[in-house]
Design a protein around this motif. Structure first.
Motif, PDB file in Angstrom:
ATOM      1  N   ASN A 361       0.811  -1.216   0.000  1.00  0.00           N
ATOM      2  CA  ASN A 361       0.000   0.000   0.000  1.00  0.00           C
ATOM      3  C   ASN A 361       0.847   1.270   0.000  1.00  0.00           C
ATOM      4  N   GLN A 362       2.016   1.216   0.608  1.00  0.00           N
ATOM      5  CA  GLN A 362       2.874   2.404   0.611  1.00  0.00           C
ATOM      6  C   GLN A 362       3.225   2.815  -0.817  1.00  0.00           C
ATOM      7  N   TYR A 363       3.431   1.854  -1.689  1.00  0.00           N
ATOM      8  CA  TYR A 363       3.863   2.182  -3.059  1.00  0.00           C
ATOM      9  C   TYR A 363       2.706   2.527  -3.968  1.00  0.00           C
ATOM     10  N   ALA A 364       1.513   2.101  -3.627  1.00  0.00           N
ATOM     11  CA  ALA A 364       0.339   2.601  -4.347  1.00  0.00           C
ATOM     12  C   ALA A 364       0.219   4.107  -4.112  1.00  0.00           C
ATOM     13  N   SER A 365       0.468   4.523  -2.869  1.00  0.00           N
ATOM     14  CA  SER A 365       0.453   5.954  -2.558  1.00  0.00           C
ATOM     15  C   SER A 365       1.600   6.673  -3.248  1.00  0.00           C
ATOM     16  N   LEU A 366       2.773   6.040  -3.289  1.00  0.00           N
ATOM     17  CA  LEU A 366       3.930   6.676  -3.928  1.00  0.00           C
ATOM     18  C   LEU A 366       3.671   6.903  -5.418  1.00  0.00           C
ATOM     19  N   LEU A 367       3.052   5.955  -6.099  1.00  0.00           N
ATOM     20  CA  LEU A 367       2.763   6.114  -7.524  1.00  0.00           C
ATOM     21  C   LEU A 367       1.810   7.277  -7.767  1.00  0.00           C
ATOM     22  N   HIS A 368       0.776   7.415  -6.937  1.00  0.00           N
ATOM     23  CA  HIS A 368      -0.161   8.539  -7.088  1.00  0.00           C
ATOM     24  C   HIS A 368       0.535   9.861  -6.812  1.00  0.00           C
ATOM     25  N   GLU A 369       1.390   9.903  -5.813  1.00  0.00           N
ATOM     26  CA  GLU A 369       2.126  11.130  -5.502  1.00  0.00           C
ATOM     27  C   GLU A 369       3.057  11.508  -6.650  1.00  0.00           C
ATOM     28  N   LEU A 370       3.707  10.507  -7.232  1.00  0.00           N
ATOM     29  CA  LEU A 370       4.613  10.766  -8.357  1.00  0.00           C
ATOM     30  C   LEU A 370       3.849  11.301  -9.559  1.00  0.00           C
ATOM     31  N   SER A 371       2.657  10.756  -9.812  1.00  0.00           N
ATOM     32  CA  SER A 371       1.861  11.221 -10.941  1.00  0.00           C
ATOM     33  C   SER A 371       1.498  12.689 -10.792  1.00  0.00           C
ATOM     34  N   LEU A 372       1.192  13.118  -9.562  1.00  0.00           N
ATOM     35  CA  LEU A 372       0.849  14.520  -9.334  1.00  0.00           C
ATOM     36  C   LEU A 372       2.067  15.423  -9.497  1.00  0.00           C
ATOM     37  N   ARG A 373       3.225  14.960  -9.096  1.00  0.00           N
ATOM     38  CA  ARG A 373       4.431  15.775  -9.191  1.00  0.00           C
ATOM     39  C   ARG A 373       4.924  15.895 -10.635  1.00  0.00           C
TER      40      ARG A 373
END
Length: 607
Positions: A361-373
């Motif tokens: 789950n930590q990396y699901a959040s990381l992927l979404h954060e990266l997409s926004l950045r």
């Protein structure tokens, strides 16, 4: 189902995990240190009780001759005997006779009610009978420079008339007895004559209380408020007392007083209700752990259970529902992305090595954060999940879920499961290409690895040195803030009470008691508590350290702290919302998350 965006833990330890240590070692008896144990035979020995009667420590005082109540006849006899001593100290005589319990005269006319008294000298007991004024015992006799007690300027009474055969004197004595009874208000004495109150040297300590009668307490305007808060205060007091009793039981165990410890724990178990509030459930959990400490045979502590799928699931639920763990993992993601994908980086490729990926789950959040950045800019992420068994089907499932998320977000993604040996840890063994930026994530992993206090091989520090040799762009460290690694047994119990007590309390405020997932979380926490308290040596897997010790350990491995900014902390506060009760602060380069004044998790970044 775990909500996307927040990770887990609980993967097998790559350095050996459950297979690296025996699933259950022989029962080790209680000990006060972290290495060796004393004999538990017999388990319950007869020991002196630690709950001594407090009254046995109170010294018995000698009662002076004139203390308490005496009749007028006894008082006169005493002074007649003292008159035989021509050297009687006038000051002492004046002090004894002035020690009459002060009373306030109220509307008593001495000059008219009893004619006989109007002619009697106003020296008896040092009380001016001819005055209508209130008694003023605080007046100081300026003509007695040696006095150490407050007294009025009344002449000594050792020269008073002593003839006892005259009828007039008998009548006067009778009237004085009646008057004295009224003055001293000894209406509660139903036996014998009226009495005088003679005090000892304690008079000087209590005179202010005697001359200032206590008034009945009037109804308070805040009585309703006090009543409404009484239950909360009572609950807090009960919690503190219970935790103190747990520490007392731990002390008794460390001293080999198993009978006394059993008595305390039995009392706590009877008073606590596992189905009640969080405090009582936690006390029940701690009492069970301490009983396991005393008797591994009847109550085997959890060791292999900490590597089970059930415990891994409860750990993921904790990361999902407890904000202290969830936001700490958010900080780790922010630190990774800021290090690898700054504004000047184009076509960046990131490889993240995780030693405890959990459900991902930590990396699901990381992927979404990266997409926004990145805002549509190309980016590629590779995740290398370290596991003991490369054919772990659970990890493959995690990779498939993350792959679908990355595809929807337009991010290049690759997931690999690797199983390198610690001595062979290299970029190649981890599957990291030379053109990829390397990030290593230690999220709630290192505290479970043995250190120098357990093994001379010290795999904890060995892993850190191996990772440093990989020259990563960033290493994120997320750990619980508790000193339960090398602390002595009693101190470890006290620390466990403080830390897990706060964690249980935080769950009480966010999840209902009937929530089945909360039950799973608390069962997992109970296993962690029992292992930390009841086990020693290699069996003790739970070995948390405070951030200060992690800083020293990381520094010795060659890492340099990358201080996290206040901007990151403010970003987390914004996501939590103004109503959140989670405390967020930047301290010593890390970001701390706490509850009710107790820090529970700390996130930091290193390079």
């Amino acid at each position: 189902m775990s909500s996307p965006g927040f990770p887990g833990g609980g993967a097998s330890d790559f350095y050996g995990g459950a297979a690296g240590f025996p699933g259950r070692s022989m029962a080790i008896p209680p000990t006060i240190n972290n290495h060796h144990a004393t004999t538990h035979h017999p388990l319950y020995q007869t020991q002196p009780s630690i709950l001594l009667n407090p009254s046995s420590h109170i010294a018995q005082r000698q009662t002076p001759t004139l203390i308490g109540k005496r009749t007028l006849a006894e008082f006169q006899t005493h002074n007649l005997n003292n008159n035989n001593n021509s050297q009687l100290n006038p000051l002492l005589s004046n002090y004894l006779l002035r020690s009459v319990k002060p009373r306030t005269f109220q509307h008593m006319d001495f000059s008219t009610s009893t004619p006989e008294l109007s002619t009697f000298p106003s020296q008896r007991y040092g009380v001016p009978l001819h005055h209508h004024h209130h008694l003023r015992p605080n007046a100081v006799n300026a003509q007695t420079p040696y006095s150490i007690l407050p007294t009025t300027n009344f002449p000594p009474v050792h020269n008073r008339p002593t003839a006892t055969h005259e009828p007039e004197k008998n009548l006067i004595d009778h009237r004085l007895q009646e008057l004295e009874k009224e003055l001293l208000e000894d209406n509660d004495d139903e036996q014998g004559d009226a009495v005088s109150v003679i005090t000892t040297s304690e008079w000087s300590d209590t005179i202010q209380n005697l001359i200032t009668p206590q008034k009945p307490a009037s109804p308070s305007r805040t009585s309703s408020t006090t009543s409404s808060n009484s239950s909360t205060t009572s609950s807090n007091t009960s919690s503190i007392c219970s935790k103190q009793s747990l520490t007392e039981a731990a002390t008794a165990i460390s001293e080999g007083k198993f009978e006394a410890a059993t008595e305390i724990l039995t009392r706590l178990s009877q008073a606590s209700n596992p189905n009640n509030n969080s405090d009582q459930r936690f006390v029940s959990c701690m009492a069970s752990a301490l009983k396991s400490r005393m008797n591994h045979v009847e109550r085997p502590p959890p060791v292999a259970e900490l590597f089970s799928g059930e415990h891994a699931e409860s750990t993921q639920l904790l990361f999902q529902h407890s904000l202290f763990f969830k936001v700490a993992l958010m900080v780790a993601n922010i630190a990774i992305l800021e290090s690898a994908f700054d504004d000047k980086t184009e076509n960046a490729k990131l490889c993240v090595v995780d030693f405890n990926i959990g459900n991902g789950n930590q990396y699901a959040s990381l992927l979404h954060e990266l997409s926004l950045r990145r805002k549509g800019a190309p980016a590629a992420v590779k995740i290398a999940a370290v596991a003991e068994n490369g054919a772990d089907e659970r990890l493959k499932t995690v990779g498939e879920v993350l792959g679908r998320d990355a595809q929807q977000l337009g991010i290049g993604f690759e997931f690999k499961v690797v199983s390198p040996r610690l001595a062979e840890l290299t970029r190649e063994s981890l599957g990291c290409d030379p053109d990829e930026l390397l990030a290593v994530n230690f999220a709630f992993k290192l505290y479970k690895m043995p250190d120098e206090s357990v093994s001379t091989e010290n795999p904890r520090d060995e892993l850190l040195r191996r990772v440093k040799a990989l020259a990563p762009r960033v290493v994120t460290l997320v750990e619980q803030e508790a000193n339960t690694n090398t602390a002595p047994f009693v101190a470890r119990v006290a620390e466990t009470c403080a830390y897990y007590g706060a964690l249980f309390d935080s769950l009480e405020s966010t999840m209902s008691r009937a929530n089945s997932e909360r039950v799973q979380i608390e069962e997992g926490l109970s296993r962690k508590v029992a292992n930390s308290v009841a086990c020693e040596g290699r069996d003790r897997v739970e070995r948390c350290e405070v951030f200060g010790k992690w800083r020293a350990r990381m520094g010795m491995a060659g890492f340099r702290l990358k201080p996290l900014s206040q901007r990151v902390a403010e970003s987390i506060k914004t996501r939590l919302g103004a109503a959140s009760r989670v405390a967020v602060k930047v301290e010593n380069g890390g970001i701390c998350f706490g509850w009710m004044g107790r820090t529970l998790t700390v996130a930091s970044a290193w390079c």
